[in-house]
Design an enzyme around this catalytic site. Structure first.
Site, PDB file in Angstrom:
ATOM      1  CE  LYS A 153      -4.360   1.230   2.200  1.00 27.05           C
ATOM      2  NZ  LYS A 153      -5.186   1.474   1.036  1.00 27.05           N
ATOM      3  CB  VAL A 154       3.231   2.310  -2.491  1.00 17.12           C
ATOM      4  CG1 VAL A 154       4.227   3.426  -2.781  1.00 17.12           C
ATOM      5  CG2 VAL A 154       3.940   1.030  -2.080  1.00 17.12           C
TER       6      VAL A 154
END
Ligand code: PMP
Length: 287
Positions: A153-154
């Site tokens: 989850k960037v």
């Protein structure tokens, strides 16, 4: 909306007022979108606040940080304890928690060593609302999994989600459904996707999606309820012919979909397995 003068956040080991924090204009996260984050919900239950699947969320935060070579100097247990303290300090019960690990000043293209850990929370209604959604297949595909770690989850990955949402909203839809680079259905801009046909549920396999914690919860609930779920690749054509469909995500919870590209699903939402799963989900998060 996210904070007021009394809101307290956890930043780099200290409890500080959100309104009194600052961050650099030269941070690597701000310029290049390299940061990792989570979206978590807490529920006010009869036994006090309960953060739903805190362990799974903080394990994913560690996974994301590790993939992006970002230093995250708190354990899953520490982050969980801090999250409960955050809720207490802000007198929150039903809330959305947003942990973010962002990076210090660095204009080069190698992960900066200095990382900052922010935990914040606010009251947030269901992300996609309560009405059944009109959805369009987006012109934007999910990123090629060879161009990034899709399961991390960037922060930067969400430019893709924003482009898809902008397009969908501008065209009068509630949300976008994105395909993978091979033309198979992947997921929504911030939620996983399921459809239902002849009492069987289908969802995209891992590979081109963020493997949602809500998606996993749906697998667990479906098993308890005796519903069959199949992970497979499928095209939009298969979905057009479905009985029903829904999105799943921490922010959206279980959100019913009534149409895809203006084609309405065959069954009313209230008659679908998705609807049953949505109430089972509400019961589960309150436990
Ligand atoms: N896909 C994407 C792209 C997301 O941003 C999210 C929200 N984190 C999800 C799926 C659903 O994940 P979860 O159920 O863990 O919130």
């Amino acid at each position: 909306m996210y904070y007021n003068n009394s809101t307290v956040v956890f930043l780099d080991g200290k409890w500080v007022k959100a309104s009194e924090t600052t961050s650099s204009l030269y941070g690597q996260t701000l310029h290049y979108g390299i940061g990792v984050f989570e979206g978590i919900r807490s529920y006010k239950t009869e036994d006090g606040n309960k953060i739903f699947k805190a362990k799974e969320h903080y394990e994913r935060l560690h996974y994301s940080a590790q993939k992006m070579e970002i230093d995250l100097p708190y354990t899953v247990e520490e982050l969980t304890e801090l999250s409960y303290a955050l809720l207490e300090k802000n007198q929150l019960g039903d809330a959305y928690l947003r942990p973010l690990v962002y990076l210090g000043e660095n204009m080069s293209l190698q992960t900066e060593n200095e990382s900052h850990v922010l935990l914040s929370a606010w009251e947030w209604g269901r992300y996609l609302g309560d009405k059944q959604l009109d959805v369009m297949i987006s012109d934007f595909q999910r990123p090629n999994p060879k161009s990034c770690f899709v399961e991390a989850k960037v922060t930067g990955h969400y430019t893709n989600s924003i482009l898809a949402t902008n397009q969908a909203k501008r065209a009068g839809y509630d949300e976008a459904l994105l395909l993978d680079m091979n033309g198979y259905v992947a997921e929504g801009s911030g939620a996983n996707f399921f459809f239902e046909k002849d009492n069987v549920l289908y969802t995209a396999p891992k590979g081109n999606i963020l493997q949602g914690i809500t998606r996993q919860t749906i697998f667990e609930l479906a098993e308890e309820l005796g519903f069959q779920v199949v992970e497979k690749l499928f095209t939009p054509t298969e979905v057009y012919d479905a009985d029903g469909a829904f999105f799943t995500g921490t922010a959206a919870e279980v959100a019913g979909i009534r149409s895809l590209d203006c084609k309405f699903f065959k069954m009313p939402w209230e008659h679908t397995l998705g609807y049953e799963l949505s109430s089972a989900y509400q019961n589960r998060v309150q436990k």
